[in-house]
Design an enzyme around this catalytic site. Structure first.
Site: not given
Ligand code: GCU
Length: 434
Positions: A271, A364, A414
């Site tokens: 992420s 997302w 995710h």
């Molecule tokens: C949020 C953010 C993302 C990121 C994520 C994370 O969703 O919008 O860009 O990757 O956090 O790091 O968990």
């Protein structure tokens, strides 16, 4: 009447399935709104865009070989990312020292050796410091290739090993507190990596700098020279610049430790930490392999694609503006003005192996946008005789393409799923030796 309704419904379902297969193997999704900005999840509404060409120099000349890439174009692109997206990279600090307080102890029922090191960034032991925890397989005598994982958790929370010294973490109230207990997460799956003969290291990103808008005052940026790294500048460093810098300092340590083969260190993060490892790998050519998981917007996914998160969402002052250089704001309204995009970021990893892991329901993060960025990075890898994905067809979930660029979209959302570890081990075996 009823039959006709059923027929229409049937047609709709077929159309829906066909269009999602043709475009990306990912089904569309109703729109949403984040920070007042609509989020598009319909492939047909992405719109048209043109990517800047990684292989044309600023003076208009073509980059025809690896030498020109390395000597001229790579540096130009890094500067563009520093100026427009991540901000400048912090300068080296003078008083870095290491305290190896646990060396090659027996861990995991004798299957591994554990080492713990604190990296002090200044003479003052109370200033920001970074704990590195790593394991090497118990019966290896030679320096081992290693996977360095940057984590959301303090080391003592990240793995299931009572021998790990309790660390600290930054809580939701932005306080640094002792990392008691394990939290709600499962421990990291260290064993498959060790079984394959590799070392495994983990660090907590909050040790480098905490992740909130005012975090800079508590991390590495509190130590840098404000005269040269003024936070007022449009290209001042954001958090990614700082977290990436921290990863390189861990590699500096590995270069001094004989149990690790510092020439074969892979970096991995999920992420926001996936975005971090791409930028770290782009800047520091000593990293032998880069594995971003679900890195999404401003990581491996094309910013010009209006799908899932966009610059307007991520860089909103209400969300993560502080991750980036102040100038990144200029591109929120129109990402087409940004002189770079994710495919250029991925190109900076060439010729080193790069494995993108995404998830088919993680819309997302735009898994298809990551695939397209990898496709557009391929010509740069080809300059070195390296193999990109060699297809323009987005593979279905669960089917890995593993060349010098690898892409694996897991069936899920995710974060990581257990199969990711198998793909990672396979990719490491292909490129880092067994
Ligand atoms: C949020 C953010 C993302 C990121 C994520 C994370 O969703 O919008 O860009 O990757 O956090 O790091 O968990």
């Amino acid at each position: 009447m009823r039959n006709r309704t059923f027929f229409h419904l049937f047609l709709l379902v077929v159309l829906f399935l066909v269009s999602s297969t043709v475009f990306s193997q990912i089904t569309d999704f109703p729109p949403d709104t984040v920070v007042g900005v609509p989020v598009n999840y319909t492939e047909a509404h992405v719109g048209k865009y043109t990517l800047p060409d990684p292989l044309v120099l600023a003076d208009g000349q073509d980059v025809e070989n690896a030498d020109t890439w390395m000597k001229k174009r790579r540096g130009e692109i890094i500067t563009l990312f520093e100026q427009n997206q991540f901000g400048t990279t912090p300068a080296m600090l003078k008083n870095i020292r290491y305290d190896v307080f646990d060396h090659q102890s027996t861990a995991f029922d004798g299957k591994a050796k554990r080492t713990q090191v604190t990296i002090y960034f200044s003479k003052d032991a109370n200033e920001p410091k970074l704990d590195v925890l790593f394991y090497t397989p118990a019966h290896t005598m030679k320096p081992v290739p290693l996977l360095l994982y940057i984590s959301f958790r303090a080391n003592s929370m990240a793995v299931d090993d009572p021998g790990v010294r309790q660390g600290y973490y930054w809580n939701r109230e932005h306080k640094r507190v002792p990392a008691t207990g394990k939290g709600p997460w499962k421990p990291l799956e260290v064993q498959p990596i060790l079984d394959a003969g590799y070392g495994f290291a983990t660090i907590y990103y909050g040790d480098i700098e905490p992740d909130f808008a005012e975090g800079a005052q508590y991390g590495i940026r509190s130590l840098v020279d404000k005269n040269t790294d003024s936070p007022e500048q449009p290209d001042a460093s954001g958090s990614f610049a700082v977290w990436s810098w921290g990863l390189s300092r861990v590699l500096d340590y590995f270069e001094k430790d004989k149990s690790v083969d510092a020439k074969r260190v892979a970096i991995m993060g999920v992420s926001r930490l996936g975005k971090t490892v791409i930028w770290a790998g782009a800047l520091d050519e000593r990293f032998a392999m880069v594995i971003p998981v679900c890195s999404g917007e401003s990581g491996a996914a094309l910013s010009r694609r209006n799908y899932g998160e966009t610059i307007a969402h991520i860089a909103s002052p209400k969300r993560y503006a502080y991750w980036f250089a102040p100038r990144y704001q200029d591109y929120a309204a129109d990402p087409n003005l940004l002189p770079v995009d994710a495919h250029m970021l991925l190109s900076l990893i060439a010729p080193r192996p790069l494995l993108l892991i995404t998830g088919n329901t993680d819309k997302w993060s735009d898994p298809y946008g990551e695939f397209l960025a990898a496709v557009a990075a391929e010509p740069t890898f080809n300059l070195f005789g390296k193999k990109g994905l060699q297809t323009k067809n987005h593979p279905p979930a669960g089917e890995a393409i593993l060349h010098d660029i690898g892409y694996y979209m897991h069936d899920g959302g995710h974060g990581m799923v257990p199969e990711d570890w198998q793909v990672i081990v396979e990719f490491m075996q292909m490129h880092l030796g067994k």
